[in-house]
Design an enzyme around this catalytic site. Sequence first.
Site, PDB file in Angstrom:
ATOM      1  N   GLY A   1       0.828  -1.197   0.000  1.00 20.85           N
ATOM      2  CA  GLY A   1       0.000   0.000   0.000  1.00 20.85           C
ATOM      3  C   GLY A   1       0.861   1.244   0.000  1.00 20.85           C
TER       4      GLY A   1
ATOM      5  N   MET B   1       5.140   2.645   1.639  1.00 18.28           N
ATOM      6  CA  MET B   1       6.394   2.244   2.277  1.00 18.28           C
ATOM      7  C   MET B   1       7.088   3.462   2.872  1.00 18.28           C
ATOM      8  SD  MET B   1       8.594   0.101   3.208  1.00 18.28           S
ATOM      9  CE  MET B   1      10.138   0.484   4.008  1.00 18.28           C
TER      10      MET B   1
ATOM     11  N   ASN C   1       9.978   4.648   3.526  1.00 13.39           N
ATOM     12  CA  ASN C   1      11.367   5.056   3.284  1.00 13.39           C
ATOM     13  C   ASN C   1      11.609   6.433   3.902  1.00 13.39           C
ATOM     14  OD1 ASN C   1      11.570   2.802   1.311  1.00 13.39           O
ATOM     15  ND2 ASN C   1      10.293   4.142   0.065  1.00 13.39           N
TER      16      ASN C   1
ATOM     17  N   HIS D   1       0.048   6.983   8.746  1.00 14.99           N
ATOM     18  CA  HIS D   1       0.743   5.750   9.155  1.00 14.99           C
ATOM     19  C   HIS D   1       2.210   5.806   8.742  1.00 14.99           C
ATOM     20  CE1 HIS D   1       0.895   1.228   9.700  1.00 14.99           C
ATOM     21  NE2 HIS D   1       1.940   1.415   8.895  1.00 14.99           N
ATOM     22  N   GLU D   2       2.451   6.113   7.466  1.00 16.53           N
ATOM     23  CA  GLU D   2       3.835   6.120   6.983  1.00 16.53           C
ATOM     24  C   GLU D   2       4.661   7.218   7.648  1.00 16.53           C
ATOM     25  OE1 GLU D   2       4.623   3.551   5.371  1.00 16.53           O
ATOM     26  OE2 GLU D   2       2.546   2.959   5.032  1.00 16.53           O
TER      27      GLU D   2
ATOM     28  N   GLU E   1       5.060  -1.718  13.005  1.00 13.97           N
ATOM     29  CA  GLU E   1       3.765  -1.652  12.341  1.00 13.97           C
ATOM     30  C   GLU E   1       2.588  -1.454  13.295  1.00 13.97           C
ATOM     31  OE1 GLU E   1       3.655  -1.055   9.404  1.00 13.97           O
ATOM     32  OE2 GLU E   1       5.544  -1.801   8.589  1.00 13.97           O
TER      33      GLU E   1
END
Length: 843
Positions: free
Chosen positions: A253, A255, A257, A289-290, A312
Amino acid sequence: MTEITRFYNDFQPAHYDIYIDVNRETKRIKGTVKITGVAKSTDIAIHQKNLDISLVEVSGKQREFELDEANDALRLTVDKPGEVEVKIDYETKLTDSMMGIYPSYYEVDGVKKQIIGTQFETNFARQAFPCIDEPEAKATFDLALKYDEKPGELTLANMPENHVEDGVHYFDTTVRMSTYLVAFAFGDLQAKYTETKSGVKIGVFATKAHKPNELDFGLDIAKRSIEFYEDFYETPYPLPHSWQLALPDFSAGAMENWGLVTYREAYLTLDPDNTSLDMKQLVATIIAHELAHQWFGDLVTMKWWDDLWLNESFANMMEYVAIDALEPEWRIWETFQAAEAPAALQRDATDGVQSVHVQVENPAEIDALFDGAIVYAKGARMLVMVRALIGDDALRAGLKNYFEEHQYNNATGADLWNALGKASGMDVLAIINSWLEQPGYPEVTAKVVNNDVVLSQKQFFIGEGHDVKRQWQIPLSSNYAEIPTIMSEKKITIAGYQSLREKNGEPLRINVGNNSHFIVKYDDTLLSDILGDVTKYDSITQLQILQDLRLLAEGNQVSYETIVPLLSKFADSKYALVNTALYSVTKNLRKFVTPHTTEEQNLKELYNKLSEHQIERLGWKQTPNESVDDQLTRPYVVGAAIYGDNEQAIAQAHELFVANKDKLLSLQADVRAAILVNEVKNFGSSELFSQLLEEHRQSADGSYKADICGALTSAKDPVILRELVDKFEDAETIKPQDLRAWFTGVLANDEGEQLAWDWIRNEWQWLEDTVGGDMEFTTFITVIARILRTDKRLSEFKEFFEPKLAVPGLTREIKMDIKVIESRVKLIDEQKDSVNRAIKEAL
């Protein structure tokens, strides 16, 4: 079986100088990496995968090396332990695997284009450059990037670009970080920028297939999320910028980084004028979230993948904390209750499920850890439970100390619990350990026995389960002050139920707020009291009543027959959360009816009965200043009416389609899916199929593409479905990233089940070659198990998948999913007649 030897034990990098030259035309990558670090032994290993190594030098001298492909290793000898510099020249292919360095494909005005991006989690950095590809092996990185550049293309990386020389882009040295968080991208991109109050540059990037205003929503949420986290964590964002990049091809969905977060296009870009509220909420929570990870996961990283939950679970909780603060009118915690809680409770009730914290060594099993319902949803519920116990002040103080102590380094779960324990003065580890280390969850039984309230705990199972007498420390969160805060015993007794009932003036309830990860089974006395006036409760309590009864029915402890008469009590609720729960239960009833029978027609009539007042009240069009609840409820009730073959709804949906047939994208987003489904099911033709498939190919709007997928996979014409299945391996029509949704849609369609089931068994090798090795791969098996429901299909599932039990990364999933299908087949066999009788009586 291959097991991981931690390469970091023998060689500990401090800094990487990386030069990468990508040629999109020839699909080749050339690179040189210099790794400065400390050798702890004379024999060291460096990760590489599918790299053609041409030269290895140690401290300036050429050195012989050995490639150990089974362990993704380049092995060599250094003269003596101590600081060394290893230089490696290599080449590799630019592949379409959506792992490592890879191209994303798209079209603008009929012209085919590509951008290059990266995906290195979990262990794919080794496919891009030789490295110690383990989360503990943090180092700094200097990146120099060259490619077959065209005028106007943008080049992005974790850190700002500092200069370009001879076509090579040089970037600032990174902070100390793990290899799986390194990222870069380039191509013909558009961008929008802003800046936080503290001076962090925020950017959103997408292909020019998108309208410029589709970047605005993501830019706003990203900016405000960074500002919120800086305040909440009391820790500054550690980098100069935070770039958000939408990639046309992306397996996950999104990432995290560090400094260059990558997303599926659908989860970053959206039309601000015509996107449903639930889609806006989804995009906002994914961005939040990211960005939560930029601290929790990036600044402080798990030491090894067994603590993946540490990244997570926490980010999954914090996305809701952040969006609740940024958009309070959304009441986003209700979305948590509607989505995360039931997913965790359903998955975690199958015997054999993984615990949140899982020991893992086999490299092929690392990706299998990414069980969304457990590591994300259950872990988040666990942390919500902790937050409720210790409060926000202690949570924030503990996190601030946690970040200060472990920044730019690694941590374990124990480090987090110790920090929160010190801040709260509670033994958090003692409470949480039973939830973290044990799979499953408890069912608390509440009974009135001889005028005493008796509470007992045991593990809850859906299907056959081996009860090993697990025990949990359960925060009971009762509305009666006389009920203990924590239940650590198997059974407790509270005397004098009648006097307690009179004193408290309301029915006894457990797990008020539904924050803790367990369900409650009340006896008839207590349940009847609760159900006496069920609509007076808040939306979360009503959802919880339906949720717990549904799970108890799935576990065959009560019959769905007893739930069916209750549904009408909730049918006219103005709470979106209650409607979510209501239609979750009714959807579960579909497994008890055989297609094209009177039983199915009765269920459709029940759908109509439940939805008729709501669709009359809400209609198909939004009104000015409409409530959040009404906006979120409408898709459920129009969808229910279409499933129920409601003649008036079918006609209204068709009328809306005809009026907009040349501009379907402009259909109101929250009802567009139902309109398209209705048209395909009830007015379908090969011309319509071709029109929608072409619009799917051409559109860059992720929501619209998902609506088309849902519509086409609901077709009833076997010729159309056959043609659709034939497109599964056509990447220009159905991108591999989207294939699971298309496959699931056809499999769940009674008319298409056989076609999809045959396809995946015949094309398993192709599927494995195309998307195998990705963290999402096992979910193809998961979705199959959610749908199959007959003895025949169970036998076929076993016949096909049992020979694959020895495949690392698939073992647990296959074992669990056999149990999932077995329990469903048994449940249908035992309850089908009584459930269908109850449906008929409810009409």
